[in-house]
Design an enzyme around this catalytic site. Structure first.
Site, PDB file in Angstrom:
ATOM      1  N   ASP A   1      30.222  42.185  28.549  1.00  0.00           N
ATOM      2  CA  ASP A   1      31.637  42.161  27.832  1.00  0.00           C
ATOM      3  C   ASP A   1      31.633  42.578  26.442  1.00  0.00           C
ATOM      4  OD1 ASP A   1      34.172  41.127  27.300  1.00  0.00           O
ATOM      5  OD2 ASP A   1      33.973  39.349  28.350  1.00  0.00           O
TER       6      ASP A   1
ATOM      7  N   ASP B   1      36.906  44.413  26.145  1.00  0.00           N
ATOM      8  CA  ASP B   1      37.960  43.303  25.739  1.00  0.00           C
ATOM      9  C   ASP B   1      39.157  43.966  25.247  1.00  0.00           C
ATOM     10  OD1 ASP B   1      38.157  40.413  25.434  1.00  0.00           O
ATOM     11  OD2 ASP B   1      38.507  41.028  23.183  1.00  0.00           O
TER      12      ASP B   1
ATOM     13  N   GLU C   1      40.022  45.641  29.737  1.00  0.00           N
ATOM     14  CA  GLU C   1      41.151  44.389  30.056  1.00  0.00           C
ATOM     15  C   GLU C   1      42.275  45.097  29.420  1.00  0.00           C
ATOM     16  OE1 GLU C   1      42.102  39.825  28.523  1.00  0.00           O
ATOM     17  OE2 GLU C   1      41.132  41.535  27.127  1.00  0.00           O
TER      18      GLU C   1
ATOM     19  N   HIS D   1      38.687  33.424  32.381  1.00  0.00           N
ATOM     20  CA  HIS D   1      38.324  32.440  31.323  1.00  0.00           C
ATOM     21  C   HIS D   1      39.552  32.229  30.515  1.00  0.00           C
ATOM     22  CE1 HIS D   1      37.714  36.313  29.468  1.00  0.00           C
ATOM     23  NE2 HIS D   1      37.714  35.464  28.297  1.00  0.00           N
ATOM     24  N   ASP D   2      40.579  32.990  30.499  1.00  0.00           N
ATOM     25  CA  ASP D   2      41.783  32.814  29.502  1.00  0.00           C
ATOM     26  C   ASP D   2      43.120  32.197  30.353  1.00  0.00           C
ATOM     27  OD1 ASP D   2      40.711  34.079  27.555  1.00  0.00           O
ATOM     28  OD2 ASP D   2      41.295  36.194  28.419  1.00  0.00           O
TER      29      ASP D   2
END
Ligand code: GLC
Length: 562
Positions: free
Chosen positions: A124, A231, A291, A349-350
C-alpha cells in the site's frame, strides 16, 4: 450521474478505457486478500500483529491444496514507519519497515515464502501525503527557502482579519473534518492537508517530489513486490491555481457540500500514471490498483489501464436487494464495457464489514454466503478483506478505546464513523485472545470469537470459511468464473439476481436468492444446450439438474453446462 459527477468527468482528460482483460490474465484476475497487518497475527506478544504473523498464516491463505483458502495475492495495508495518526496512512519513512511489524529481513522472508506458494505481494503506497514527522516535511516547514521548501503545498494567507488572523487561501476542507489548511507559524504560511493536519499533501507538481517517489517505487520493486495499491491516488494533483471549490447542497459533512473540482481528478494524473506504469511494467505480470477517493463508476472506468485497476466502492453502497445489485452492476458493466476490468469490493479497512451491513440476525450467515458468491463470481478482480472469509462482524469499540484518530476527532469537527470497528484482531482459534496474540490486543476482539474463528469454521463443513474455500477453488478451476464475460439473465423474480459467465469453451450460471421465501424459477437455456448442473450451493444438498430451480430462502447456486 449527478451534476457533480458530470462536472468531474468534464474535468477529466480523454482517458483511454482500455481492454484490461488480456493484460490481466493470471494472478491479477485472481483473488486478492487484504491483510490489515496490525490485526492479523501477533508473534512477538505486544498485542499488535506483525510480518512474522502473516508468514505463519501463508499456508492458511494458500498452500496449493483446496484445504487452504486459495487466494492469489495479499495486499498489505501500510507497514512503513508511521507517526500513527492514521494507523500507518501517515508514513514517516517510505523505504523501511515499522519496528512494530518487524524488520526488512522479515519482509524479505515474507515475500520469498509468499512467492514459494505462488502468492503475490502488493504494498500500500500512501503518496498523496506524508506524515508531518517525515523528514521531508520537517525540512519543508523549517524555512521558505530550503531545499525542500516546495515539496508540500504552501500558500500565503489570503489576507488578514481585522484581528490580525491569517485568512486561508481557499475554501477547501479536510475529508476528516475542519479546514484543509493549517497555519505554520515558522513559515507564516498555510500548508494543505486533504486529511489530518498530521498528513500534509505532497506537491506532485514539483519534479523533485516526483523523482523521489518514483525512486521509492523502484526500491520496493527491487525488493520483489508484485504491485501496489495507491492510496487516494486521484487526489495527488490539485489545480495549479488552487481555486475555491463550488458549493453544493446536501450532505452532512462539509466535505460533501463541495463539488471537488479543483482538489482532485486533475488531468496531470493520467500522465503520471503512465510514468509509474512504465516502471512497474519493466517486468511483466505486475499490477497496480488505485483507490478512487470519492468518485463515480465512470471515473473508475476512465482511470483503468492495462495492469492498473481501480477500486470503486459502488457495490458497498448497495442495500440488500437483488434489484439494487443488478442495477449497480449493470451501471458498472456499461461504464467499463466488456473489455474493461473492474474490481469487486464489499469490505475494507475503512468501511463497515459486509457481514454487518447484511446482517439480519435470524438468518445467521445465510446472507454472508450469498454475498460471498457475488464477490467471487462477478466479473473483475475480487478483493477479500481479512476476516470476511469467516463472516467477521464489526466490533463495537467504546469511545475510551477508540484508536482511529479520525474517529476521535470527528466528534467535534464532523461526523465520521469509527473505523476501528472494522479492524478487529483476527480470531484464529478458541481462547480469550483467540490465538491472535498472547497479550492484550491493540483493539478488542470480536465478542463472537470463541465460536466464530478459523479453527472452528475449518472443522465445520457448513461454515462461511468452508464455503469460501469451495467457492474460491471452484473459481480457480473455471475460466468462465475467473475471466469470462458477464451477462445478466432475467429470471422472472424480483428477489433473484442471476447472470451468465462465459469463457471460450465453458459457461457458468450464477443464481443469487436475496429473499426469505423459496421461489421456483425457470433457468435459461445453457450455451451448450446441455442441462445445467449445480456444482456449488450455499445449501445442502445441491439442487437437481434441469431447467427449473426450486431456490430455497437465501440460497446461491452456481451451475455449469459441461
Ligand atoms: C485512504 C485509506 C484510509 C486513510 C486515507 C488517508 O482512504 O484507505 O484508511 O485514512 O486514505 O490516507
Amino acid at each position: 450521474m449527478g451534476d457533480r459527477d458530470q462536472a468531474i468527468m468534464d474535468a477529466l482528460p480523454e482517458a483511454p478505457v482500455t481492454p484490461a482483460a488480456d493484460a490481466l490474465e493470471g494472478w491479477r484476475s485472481g483473488v486478492v486478500y487484504q491483510v490489515y497487518p496490525r490485526s492479523f497475527s501477533d508473534t512477538d506478544g505486544d498485542g499488535v500483529g506483525d510480518l512474522a504473523g502473516i508468514l505463519d498464516h501463508l499456508d492458511y491463505l494458500n498452500d496449493g491444496s483446496p484445504d487452504s483458502l486459495g487466494i492469489d495475492a495479499i495486499w498489505l495495508s501500510p507497514i512503513y514507519p508511521s507517526a500513527g495518526f492514521d494507523s500507518g496512512y501517515d508514513v514517516s519513512d517510505y523505504s523501511a519497515i515499522d519496528r512494530i511489524f518487524g524488520t526488512l529481513a522479515d519482509f524479505e522472508r515474507l515475500v520469498a515464502e509468499a512467492h514459494r506458494r505462488g502468492i503475490r505481494v502488493i504494498l500500500d503506497l500512501v503518496l498523496n501525503h506524508t506524515s508531518h514527522l517525515h523528514p521531508w516535511f520537517v525540512e519543508s516547514r523549517a524555512s521558505r527557502t530550503g531545499l525542500r521548501s516546495d515539496w508540500y503545498i504552501w500558500r500565503d494567507p489570503a489576507g488578514y482579519s481585522p484581528a490580525g488572523r491569517p485568512r486561508r487561501p481557499n475554501n477547501w476542507v479536510s475529508f476528516f473534518g475542519g479546514p484543509a489548511w493549517t497555519w505554520d507559524a515558522t513559515r507564516e504560511q498555510f500548508y494543505l492537508h486533504t486529511f489530518l493536519p498530521q498528513q500534509p499533501d505532497l506537491n506532485w507538481r514539483n519534479p523533485a517530489v516526483r523523482a523521489a517517489v518514483l525512486e521509492i517505487i523502484r526500491t520496493w520493486l527491487d525488493r520483489g513486490v508484485d504491485g501496489f495499491r495507491f492510496d487516494v491516488f486521484n487526489a495527488f494533483f490539485k489545480h495549479a491555481d488552487l481555486p475555491s471549490n463550488p458549493y453544493r447542497l446536501g450532505g452532512r459533512r462539509a466535505y460533501s457540500r463541495q463539488v471537488h473540482l479543483y482538489d482532485k481528478n486533475q488531468p496531470e494524473l493520467v500522465e503520471l500514471l503512465a510514468e509509474i506504469r512504465q516502471i512497474v511494467d519493466e517486468l511483466p505480470g505486475r499490477m497496480t490498483v488505485g483507490e478512487l477517493f470519492e468518485g463515480s463508476v465512470r471515473q473508475a472506468a476512465a482511470y483503468t489501464a492495462p495492469g492498473h485497476l481501480i477500486f470503486d466502492f459502488s457495490l458497498i453502497r448497495q442495500p440488500w436487494s437483488a434489484r439494487a445489485f443488478a442495477r449497480a452492476i449493470a451501471e458498472r458493466e456499461a461504464a467499463f464495457g466488456p473489455g474493461g476490468w473492474p474490481t469487486i469490493v464489499l469490505s475494507n479497512h475503512d468501511q463497515s464489514r459486509s457481514a454487518s451491513r447484511y446482517d439480519d440476525g435470524p438468518h445467521g450467515d445465510a446472507r454472508v454466503k450469498v454475498a460471498a458468491t457475488l464477490l467471487m463470481t462477478l466479473r473483475g478482480t475480487p478483493f477479500l478483506y481479512y476476516g470476511e472469509e469467516i463472516g467477521l462482524r464489526d466490533v463495537a469499540v467504546p469511545w475510551a478505546e477508540i484508536q482511529d484518530p479520525a474517529a476521535r476527532r470527528s466528534r467535534f469537527l464532523s461526523s465520521w464513523w469509527n473505523r476501528d470497528q472494522a479492524r478487529a484482531p483476527m480470531p484464529w482459534g478458541p481462547g480469550p485472545i483467540a490465538g491472535f496474540s498472547t497479550a492484550r490486543p491493540w483493539l478488542r476482539m470480536s465478542p463472537e470469537s470463541a465460536t466464530r474463528n478459523v479453527a472452528s469454521q475449518t472443522a465445520d463443513p457448513g461454515s462461511v470459511l468452508s464455503y469460501y474455500r469451495r467457492l474460491i477453488w471452484l473459481r480457480r478451476s473455471r475460466s468462465a468464473l475467473s475471466v469470462g464475460s458477464y451477462e445478466e439473465v432475467g429470471i422472472g423474480d424480483a428477489s433473484v439476481f442471476a447472470y451468465l459467465r462465459r469463457a471460450a469453451d465453458q459457461a457458468a450460471l450464477v443464481v443469487l436468492g436475496f429473499g426469505r421465501r423459496a421461489v421456483t424459477v425457470a433457468l435459461p437455456e445453457s450455451p451448450s444446450g446441455r442441462p445445467w448442473r449445480a456444482v456449488l450451493s450455499t445449501h445442502d444438498p445441491l439442487p437437481p439438474a434441469g431447467d427449473r430451480l426450486e431456490l430455497r430462502p437465501l440460497e446461491a447456486v452456481i451451475f455449469v453446462d459441461d
